[in-house]
Design a protein around this motif. Sequence first.
Motif, PDB file in Angstrom:
ATOM      1  N   ILE A 101      -8.519  -0.401  -1.806  1.00 43.52           N
ATOM      2  CA  ILE A 101      -8.375   0.193  -0.462  1.00 43.52           C
ATOM      3  C   ILE A 101      -6.793   0.720  -0.666  1.00 43.52           C
ATOM      4  CG2 ILE A 101      -7.872  -0.715   1.971  1.00 43.52           C
ATOM      5  CD1 ILE A 101     -10.404  -2.455   1.428  1.00 43.52           C
ATOM      6  N   ARG A 102      -5.845  -0.444  -1.415  1.00 46.21           N
ATOM      7  CA  ARG A 102      -4.506  -0.108  -1.163  1.00 46.21           C
ATOM      8  C   ARG A 102      -4.431   1.209  -2.099  1.00 46.21           C
ATOM      9  NH1 ARG A 102      -2.169  -6.291  -2.331  1.00 46.21           N
ATOM     10  NH2 ARG A 102      -1.796  -6.638   0.122  1.00 46.21           N
ATOM     11  N   ALA A 103      -5.069   1.501  -3.256  1.00 44.41           N
ATOM     12  CA  ALA A 103      -5.050   2.634  -4.225  1.00 44.41           C
ATOM     13  C   ALA A 103      -5.531   3.925  -3.483  1.00 44.41           C
ATOM     14  CB  ALA A 103      -6.043   2.295  -5.508  1.00 44.41           C
ATOM     15  N   MET A 104      -6.451   3.769  -2.422  1.00 45.02           N
ATOM     16  CA  MET A 104      -6.914   4.829  -1.720  1.00 45.02           C
ATOM     17  C   MET A 104      -5.824   5.292  -0.749  1.00 45.02           C
ATOM     18  SD  MET A 104      -9.275   7.171  -0.884  1.00 45.02           S
ATOM     19  CE  MET A 104     -10.921   6.479  -1.290  1.00 45.02           C
ATOM     20  N   ALA A 105      -5.229   4.218  -0.204  1.00 41.65           N
ATOM     21  CA  ALA A 105      -4.231   4.523   0.643  1.00 41.65           C
ATOM     22  C   ALA A 105      -2.785   4.947   0.313  1.00 41.65           C
ATOM     23  CB  ALA A 105      -3.912   3.330   1.605  1.00 41.65           C
ATOM     24  N   GLY A 106      -2.666   4.837  -1.218  1.00 42.71           N
ATOM     25  CA  GLY A 106      -1.404   5.001  -1.723  1.00 42.71           C
ATOM     26  C   GLY A 106      -0.103   4.160  -1.428  1.00 42.71           C
ATOM     27  N   ASP A 107      -0.633   3.033  -1.010  1.00 41.47           N
ATOM     28  CA  ASP A 107       0.301   1.899  -0.324  1.00 41.47           C
ATOM     29  C   ASP A 107       0.160   0.537  -1.071  1.00 41.47           C
ATOM     30  OD1 ASP A 107       2.047   0.319   0.898  1.00 41.47           O
ATOM     31  OD2 ASP A 107       1.305   0.960   3.139  1.00 41.47           O
ATOM     32  N   PRO A 108       0.952   0.079  -2.079  1.00 46.41           N
ATOM     33  CA  PRO A 108       0.452  -1.047  -2.571  1.00 46.41           C
ATOM     34  C   PRO A 108       0.913  -2.309  -1.749  1.00 46.41           C
ATOM     35  CG  PRO A 108       2.693   0.009  -3.572  1.00 46.41           C
ATOM     36  CD  PRO A 108       1.953   0.978  -2.750  1.00 46.41           C
ATOM     37  N   GLU A 109       1.655  -1.830  -0.668  1.00 43.42           N
ATOM     38  CA  GLU A 109       1.985  -2.871   0.112  1.00 43.42           C
ATOM     39  C   GLU A 109       0.816  -3.142   1.322  1.00 43.42           C
ATOM     40  OE1 GLU A 109       4.088  -5.325  -0.817  1.00 43.42           O
ATOM     41  OE2 GLU A 109       4.340  -4.170  -2.629  1.00 43.42           O
ATOM     42  N   LEU A 110      -0.137  -2.205   1.599  1.00 47.03           N
ATOM     43  CA  LEU A 110      -0.846  -2.129   2.793  1.00 47.03           C
ATOM     44  C   LEU A 110      -1.346  -3.473   3.001  1.00 47.03           C
ATOM     45  CD1 LEU A 110      -2.236  -0.194   4.903  1.00 47.03           C
ATOM     46  CD2 LEU A 110      -4.052  -0.114   3.058  1.00 47.03           C
ATOM     47  N   GLU A 111      -1.400  -3.863   4.223  1.00 47.50           N
ATOM     48  CA  GLU A 111      -2.101  -5.029   4.708  1.00 47.50           C
ATOM     49  C   GLU A 111      -3.621  -5.028   4.608  1.00 47.50           C
ATOM     50  OE1 GLU A 111      -2.201  -8.978   5.833  1.00 47.50           O
ATOM     51  OE2 GLU A 111      -0.556  -8.029   5.186  1.00 47.50           O
ATOM     52  N   VAL A 112      -4.085  -5.816   3.802  1.00 46.24           N
ATOM     53  CA  VAL A 112      -5.622  -5.752   3.960  1.00 46.24           C
ATOM     54  C   VAL A 112      -6.123  -6.970   4.137  1.00 46.24           C
ATOM     55  CG1 VAL A 112      -7.553  -5.127   2.409  1.00 46.24           C
ATOM     56  CG2 VAL A 112      -5.584  -4.039   2.077  1.00 46.24           C
ATOM     57  N   GLY A 165     -12.801 -13.214  -7.237  1.00 43.07           N
ATOM     58  CA  GLY A 165     -11.947 -11.860  -7.424  1.00 43.07           C
ATOM     59  C   GLY A 165     -12.476 -10.752  -6.477  1.00 43.07           C
ATOM     60  N   LYS A 166     -13.557 -11.076  -5.856  1.00 42.08           N
ATOM     61  CA  LYS A 166     -14.076 -10.195  -4.937  1.00 42.08           C
ATOM     62  C   LYS A 166     -12.900  -9.278  -3.642  1.00 42.08           C
ATOM     63  CE  LYS A 166     -17.268 -12.679  -2.994  1.00 42.08           C
ATOM     64  NZ  LYS A 166     -16.922 -14.042  -3.506  1.00 42.08           N
ATOM     65  N   SER A 167     -12.389 -10.226  -3.297  1.00 38.83           N
ATOM     66  CA  SER A 167     -11.249  -9.925  -2.297  1.00 38.83           C
ATOM     67  C   SER A 167     -10.044  -9.178  -3.107  1.00 38.83           C
ATOM     68  CB  SER A 167     -10.827 -10.877  -1.603  1.00 38.83           C
ATOM     69  OG  SER A 167     -11.907 -11.447  -0.605  1.00 38.83           O
ATOM     70  N   THR A 168      -9.732  -9.716  -4.290  1.00 39.18           N
ATOM     71  CA  THR A 168      -8.564  -8.889  -5.138  1.00 39.18           C
ATOM     72  C   THR A 168      -9.054  -7.686  -5.204  1.00 39.18           C
ATOM     73  OG1 THR A 168      -8.062 -11.226  -6.055  1.00 39.18           O
ATOM     74  CG2 THR A 168      -7.422  -9.406  -7.275  1.00 39.18           C
ATOM     75  N   LEU A 169     -10.173  -7.535  -5.840  1.00 36.02           N
ATOM     76  CA  LEU A 169     -10.728  -6.133  -6.146  1.00 36.02           C
ATOM     77  C   LEU A 169     -10.607  -5.056  -4.967  1.00 36.02           C
ATOM     78  CD1 LEU A 169     -13.446  -5.130  -8.601  1.00 36.02           C
ATOM     79  CD2 LEU A 169     -13.503  -4.338  -6.473  1.00 36.02           C
ATOM     80  N   SER A 170     -11.216  -5.494  -3.951  1.00 35.13           N
ATOM     81  CA  SER A 170     -11.326  -4.733  -2.822  1.00 35.13           C
ATOM     82  C   SER A 170     -10.006  -4.391  -2.209  1.00 35.13           C
ATOM     83  CB  SER A 170     -11.882  -5.483  -1.644  1.00 35.13           C
ATOM     84  OG  SER A 170     -13.431  -5.848  -2.066  1.00 35.13           O
TER      85      SER A 170
END
Length: 509
Positions: free
Chosen positions: A53-64, A44-49
């Motif tokens: 990052i998406r929350a910081m960007a305000g974009d739930p679809e951001l490519e991470v 779950g490390k990548s799921t959390l990260s």
Amino acid sequence: MSAEATPLTIHLADDRATALFGEDLLLALQVGDCIALEGDLGAGKSTLSRALIRAMAGDPELEVPSPTFTLVQNYNLSIRVAHFDLYRLSDPSELDELGLDEALADGICLIEWPDKAGSALPKNHVGITFQFAPDGGRNLTIQAPEAKLARLRRVMDIRRFLEDNGYIGMHRRHLTGDASNRAYESVYPANGTTRLVLMDAPKRPNGPPIRDGKPYSQLVHLAEDVRPFVAIGQALRERGFAAPAVLAQELDAGLLLLEDLGEEGVLDNLGKPIAERYRASAACLAAIHDTPFEREIIIPGGHHHIIPDFDRAAMKFEVELLLDWHLPWKRGGQAVSTAERERYLDIWDHLIDELANADTSIVLRDFHSPNILWRGDREGHDRVGLIDFQDAMIGPAAYDVVSLVQDARVTIERALMDQLMADYLSARARISSFDEAAFLKSWAIMSAQRACKLNGLWVRLRDRDAKPGYMRHLPRTLWHLAVAFEHPVLAPLRNWCIEAGIELPESPA
């Protein structure tokens, strides 16, 4: 890492819970924080990260993308986020080339496989260990210095508060903070319905006694918990004014879930006042001042709030900021003499005496642009949303008019200032008992009182609190003092300021 700090343990049932925790974790972080994520592949490390990052960007679809091959992926967001994956790192010295120190200087770092960093990993990092749980979820163990764990515990308490009140799976984003200990979150239901606002305001700790055995907050009647906010908001709503409804509360914890009054304010995109909205705010303020408020308010749970008086002691304590901070700064560190202080405070005693017959009402205290929301789809006074009124007092009605037309943080040009005054006076004149001349005298006195406080406060924020940005408001609030001095009742204070060497500009520029 502090050995005394007891680790936190959290159970996350599934990927969705892990993603929500990533969003919550972001709310507990500050610039310079390093999060070390340990655990097996798929834990779950990548799921959390990704969620953080998406929350910081305000974009739930951001490519991470995973930084497995690049070793680091940087995101230049409102706060910079650097996502490291050190699985392929051959030597800790390579972290210098990857820019770990630079990333921590102005942002947040997420590090997967942190054991590869060796001694290069910051000692005050937040360590999160993921382990698979028997139910298919994962258990997290979090170790960090106590101050960081305390922030995380608060974030978790807020999640529990929301869930206990039936708000399950809510998405949370930082909204704003203010100069007090309050912070606000935007809270979005999982089904995408209307946004709510979370007020996070733990009880204000009393500072050291300053005078008469009382701390600063008690001397100037600042709210010490959320109960005054609930009480004043209730009283405003009962009288038809637009204060946010309280949807859930935990008073002892300082947590309130509030109706969202919107984000649109009374300033344009350049930060300039919108005249129509300011004029509507002046009309709303006149209506508030024409409406009686009981001094004692009972809120759900049986708590009694007594609205305090804006009394002589509070007024004088605030104007002393000019003596204690502004003048020593102006004079290169030289303190004000005892004779100067005594004469200044004697002048203020006489000015406060002049307020004996002033028109009084509830005083919201900070009725200015940051605390006025515009609701253009409403009508009448319902268009003017009111927030940040927990420090309300009973005192001269003129104080709130000063706050509006002499906005401390926004320049209200003289023409608009005069128009707002005319609008307010016209609205109040409908009450036969309203004495315009007496009101204008009290307005001048309260303008000077507020300006003296602010012209000392900006310096205190710079010198004591390391917040130099507030000094940009100084020319404006010095001009406000010059405007107040146009009334003859202020002649003694004007003369004192001239002798003290306070230079008053002819304009706010």
